[in-house]
Design a protein around this motif. Structure first.
Motif, PDB file in Angstrom:
ATOM      1  N   LEU A  52       8.521 -46.034   3.468  1.00  0.00           N
ATOM      2  CA  LEU A  52       9.367 -47.151   3.873  1.00  0.00           C
ATOM      3  C   LEU A  52       8.506 -48.179   4.614  1.00  0.00           C
ATOM      4  O   LEU A  52       7.907 -47.873   5.643  1.00  0.00           O
ATOM      5  CB  LEU A  52      10.509 -46.666   4.763  1.00  0.00           C
ATOM      6  CG  LEU A  52      11.579 -45.810   4.071  1.00  0.00           C
ATOM      7  CD1 LEU A  52      12.701 -45.463   5.041  1.00  0.00           C
ATOM      8  CD2 LEU A  52      12.143 -46.513   2.854  1.00  0.00           C
ATOM      9  N   TYR A  87      15.483 -42.177   5.300  1.00  0.00           N
ATOM     10  CA  TYR A  87      16.372 -42.852   4.343  1.00  0.00           C
ATOM     11  C   TYR A  87      17.831 -42.793   4.786  1.00  0.00           C
ATOM     12  O   TYR A  87      18.608 -43.699   4.503  1.00  0.00           O
ATOM     13  CB  TYR A  87      16.216 -42.219   2.959  1.00  0.00           C
ATOM     14  CG  TYR A  87      14.913 -42.590   2.275  1.00  0.00           C
ATOM     15  CD1 TYR A  87      14.823 -43.728   1.497  1.00  0.00           C
ATOM     16  CD2 TYR A  87      13.769 -41.802   2.426  1.00  0.00           C
ATOM     17  CE1 TYR A  87      13.633 -44.084   0.872  1.00  0.00           C
ATOM     18  CE2 TYR A  87      12.578 -42.140   1.809  1.00  0.00           C
ATOM     19  CZ  TYR A  87      12.508 -43.288   1.032  1.00  0.00           C
ATOM     20  OH  TYR A  87      11.325 -43.636   0.425  1.00  0.00           O
ATOM     21  N   PHE A 124      18.518 -45.616   7.239  1.00  0.00           N
ATOM     22  CA  PHE A 124      18.622 -46.900   6.536  1.00  0.00           C
ATOM     23  C   PHE A 124      19.979 -47.033   5.839  1.00  0.00           C
ATOM     24  O   PHE A 124      20.660 -48.057   5.983  1.00  0.00           O
ATOM     25  CB  PHE A 124      17.504 -47.021   5.504  1.00  0.00           C
ATOM     26  CG  PHE A 124      17.783 -48.026   4.421  1.00  0.00           C
ATOM     27  CD1 PHE A 124      17.804 -49.383   4.695  1.00  0.00           C
ATOM     28  CD2 PHE A 124      18.063 -47.603   3.120  1.00  0.00           C
ATOM     29  CE1 PHE A 124      18.093 -50.306   3.691  1.00  0.00           C
ATOM     30  CE2 PHE A 124      18.351 -48.514   2.119  1.00  0.00           C
ATOM     31  CZ  PHE A 124      18.362 -49.871   2.403  1.00  0.00           C
ATOM     32  N   GLY A 166      16.535 -53.660   4.579  1.00  0.00           N
ATOM     33  CA  GLY A 166      15.222 -53.210   4.140  1.00  0.00           C
ATOM     34  C   GLY A 166      14.694 -53.985   2.951  1.00  0.00           C
ATOM     35  O   GLY A 166      15.285 -54.974   2.504  1.00  0.00           O
ATOM     36  N   TYR A 221      13.052 -49.503   0.042  1.00  0.00           N
ATOM     37  CA  TYR A 221      14.168 -48.895   0.783  1.00  0.00           C
ATOM     38  C   TYR A 221      15.315 -48.583  -0.181  1.00  0.00           C
ATOM     39  O   TYR A 221      15.864 -47.477  -0.181  1.00  0.00           O
ATOM     40  CB  TYR A 221      14.669 -49.843   1.876  1.00  0.00           C
ATOM     41  CG  TYR A 221      13.768 -49.951   3.085  1.00  0.00           C
ATOM     42  CD1 TYR A 221      14.131 -49.382   4.296  1.00  0.00           C
ATOM     43  CD2 TYR A 221      12.555 -50.632   3.029  1.00  0.00           C
ATOM     44  CE1 TYR A 221      13.319 -49.493   5.420  1.00  0.00           C
ATOM     45  CE2 TYR A 221      11.736 -50.749   4.130  1.00  0.00           C
ATOM     46  CZ  TYR A 221      12.126 -50.175   5.327  1.00  0.00           C
ATOM     47  OH  TYR A 221      11.322 -50.281   6.434  1.00  0.00           O
TER      48      TYR A 221
END
Length: 636
Positions: free
Chosen positions: A203, A392, A395, A402, A406
């Motif tokens: 990321l 993840y 996010f 992102g 992402y």
């Protein structure tokens, strides 16, 4: 107001300095450009004042500037670093210029930069600037060897230019006889090793690699539209315990992937694409899905549908591709491999996937629900998302902001959690369209990541999750295609229509230059030589040369008869003699004028007046010039 005197070698040195900097300035970062601008400003201002201990100050500046350049090049001893150092030394050498010996050394550095830039750049701008440096270098050397001060007039300027331009026909002949060779001097690494796609996706990876305007390749065909321009470079199909995405080696699958790729063969559609790839010191070749690169120097990975060159690409190369549809049959073991995940996936993400999948009709319905989350208006596309590692779950469920990896990584995990085979595809997306040449430019900023999902009847299907983010939720982007929505908000000159047109036209010239000269190789040379050796072709060539020479002669004659006033008087005398006028060589133009009838005198008076003013004005100037020379001799 600053005036450039072309008869002064000191002024020519200023032009050489500017051209030498320009030959490399397009390849460096903005911070480096500012650094060079400051260095040049300090040197020019210092030359305006008489400074004591100039050599000591120059040595001190050299140490400081070389150290700062080393810092700007990220402490990498690369080819680019040494070219940048040459420019720094040139700037410092200009500071020391006070005699002809220094100018000779300065000239040598400029010539070396020109040759290095030409070999390194190979594009239209580099070639044009390098040629200009060579022309001014020859003029500079000519002026340095002049004992007398040249009078600045058209004749002397023509003489200076002719000395330089006379080398161009020889360069063209040598170029036709000796084609472009693949010269490789890999003593030092290149900063271009950082171009392209990284070997690992985390990321924030694409935030780092795409923050560059470095040109990667140019592409043209007659069928593709912007929405289809997804160029494949690398496939990432393995997620580690640290949630890093890696590329599996095809050899590790042994016989599992064999016979998965079944080509359909070419269809009726005659598709041909041309890709001009910049040197990247790697082997990857961007390609569209369902196309085949025709050049036999490439290797095709039929599992991942990507191409590689046999050798590292160290020079600009041109590749052609054709439409080549295919289908794939994945074994059960491979399908299971594309659903494998480590045991470190967050439980909240697992619960969301299982709950949503339970309420879905089938795999497609589940994927549509994931994409609906991205298009709901809660997710944002941003270059500067919060830094929280490879989390993840954080996010998707919390920050919702992102970059492309992402969204691609999250979609790949969510699909694998419910048993849908998925892999991440990386490469370049959309590019910038050029209206003049009808082609697309791709920069490092166009690096992109998307997902391919396996469906039994359809094979690998591309899904780009970032395409589902509402345009108003795109905060910022390096990708030109996505940035178009932001252009209207900008007031920068770089986004003005005039600048964009000029920029596109320069890129178009570079494209034409590449297609004309860069593809000239050993095979092309043989074809040209064989044509010259062919009798029929040689006879046709001679005939064409004769026809062109006759046409030029007729044009010159036509000009002299109808436009050149100097030839009118001799023609008039010739016609008068034909009519019976007894004109002798000793007759003046006034005496000849009196021989003609009064009615004709009125018609022909203009010719006689022009002859008189032109002839006697020249004689008058010659007499004055000789008198001035004699007066100077008497005074001396």
């Amino acid at each position: 107001m600053l005036k450039i005197d072309f008869k002064d070698y000191n002024h020519i040195a200023i032009i050489l300095l500017g051209l030498s900097i320009s030959s490399i300035i397009f390849e460096i970062s903005n911070s480096n450009k500012i650094f060079w601008l400051i260095s040049v400003s300090i040197v020019i201002i210092s030359k305006l004042f008489r400074i004591k201990y100039k050599k000591i100050l120059s040595s001190l500046l050299a140490f400081i500037t070389i150290y700062l350049q080393f810092k700007l090049d990220a402490h990498i001893l690369s080819k680019e670093f040494f070219l940048n150092i040459l420019v720094i030394l040139l700037i410092l050498k200009y500071f020391e210029l006070n005699n002809k010996q220094g100018h000779y050394f300065f000239n040598n550095i400029c010539t070396f930069i020109a040759i290095s830039s030409l070999i390194y750049g190979q594009d239209f701008i580099s070639s044009f600037i390098s040629t200009s440096i060579i022309i001014f270098s020859i003029s500079h050397l000519y002026l340095l060897n002049q004992r007398e001060i040249l009078k600045i007039n058209f004749k002397n300027l023509t003489k200076l230019l002719s000395l330089s331009l006379i080398t161009i026909p020889f360069i063209i002949v040598i170029y036709l006889i000796f084609p472009r060779q693949e010269i490789s001097i890999n003593i030092l690494p290149s900063q271009k090793n950082t171009m392209g796609i990284p070997d690992k996706i985390q990321l924030g990876t694409f935030d780092r690699v795409s923050n560059s305007s470095q040109k990667i390749f140019t592409y043209k065909d007659d069928f593709t539209i912007e929405e289809q321009l997804y160029f494949r470079v690398k496939i990432f199909d393995l997620l580690t315990n640290k949630k890093d995405w890696l590329s599996s080696k095809v050899n590790n699958f042994n016989n599992e992937y064999k016979n998965t790729f079944i080509p359909f063969g070419e269809k009726e559609q005659k598709y041909k694409g041309t890709l001009i790839l910049e040197p990247n010191n790697k082997k990857w070749i961007p390609s569209l899905k369902n196309t085949r690169v025709l050049d036999n120097v490439t290797n095709f990975d039929d599992l991942n549908l990507v191409f590689k060159s046999d050798n590292k690409i160290i020079n600009k190369e041109v590749y052609t591709s054709t439409y080549f549809p295919s289908k794939m049959n994945l074994s059960k073991n491979l399908q299971e491999y594309y659903t494998s995940l480590p045991n470190t996936i967050n439980s909240e993400l697992i619960n969301w996937a299982k709950t949503t999948y339970a309420n879905s009709i089938d795999n497609k319905d589940y994927i549509n629900k994931v994409l609906a989350e991205f298009s709901s208006g809660e997710f944002y596309y941003s270059l500067k998302p919060a830094n929280f590692g490879n989390n993840y779950s954080k996010f998707f469920l919390e920050t919702k902001e992102g970059y492309c990896e992402y969204y691609a990584g999250t979609l790949a995990i969510l699909t694998r959690l419910v048993g849908i085979p998925t892999r991440i595809v990386t490469g370049f997306y959309a590019g910038e369209y050029n209206d003049y040449g009808k082609f697309f430019n791709f920069n490092q900023s166009d690096a992109h990541a998307w997902v391919e999902v396996w469906f039994e009847n359809s094979g690998w299907v591309r899904i780009d999750p970032t395409a589902f983010i509402p345009s108003e939720n795109i905060k910022d982007s390096n990708n030109y295609f996505l940035k178009e929505n932001l252009i209207n908000k900008k007031t920068n000159i770089l986004f003005s229509k005039t600048f964009r047109k000029l920029y596109n036209y320069v890129r178009y010239l570079d494209y034409k230059w590449t297609n004309t000269f860069l593809q000239y190789d050993q095979k092309s040379r043989k074809n040209i030589l064989n044509k010259f050796l062919d009798k029929n072709y040689f006879i046709k060539l001679i005939n064409n040369v004769i026809i062109i020479a006759l046409c030029l002669s007729l044009l010159i004659l036509f000009y002299n008869i109808f436009f050149n006033k100097k030839i009118l008087y001799p023609l008039l005398i010739y016609k008068l003699k034909k009519r019976g006028f007894k004109i002798k060589p000793f007759h003046t133009h006034q005496q000849i004028f009196k021989m003609i009838d009064l009615s004709e005198q009125i018609k022909l008076k203009g010719i006689f007046n022009f002859y008189e003013s032109n002839t006697f004005h020249y004689i008058h100037n010659n007499i004055l010039e000789r008198l001035n020379i004699n007066l100077k001799i008497i005074k001396y």
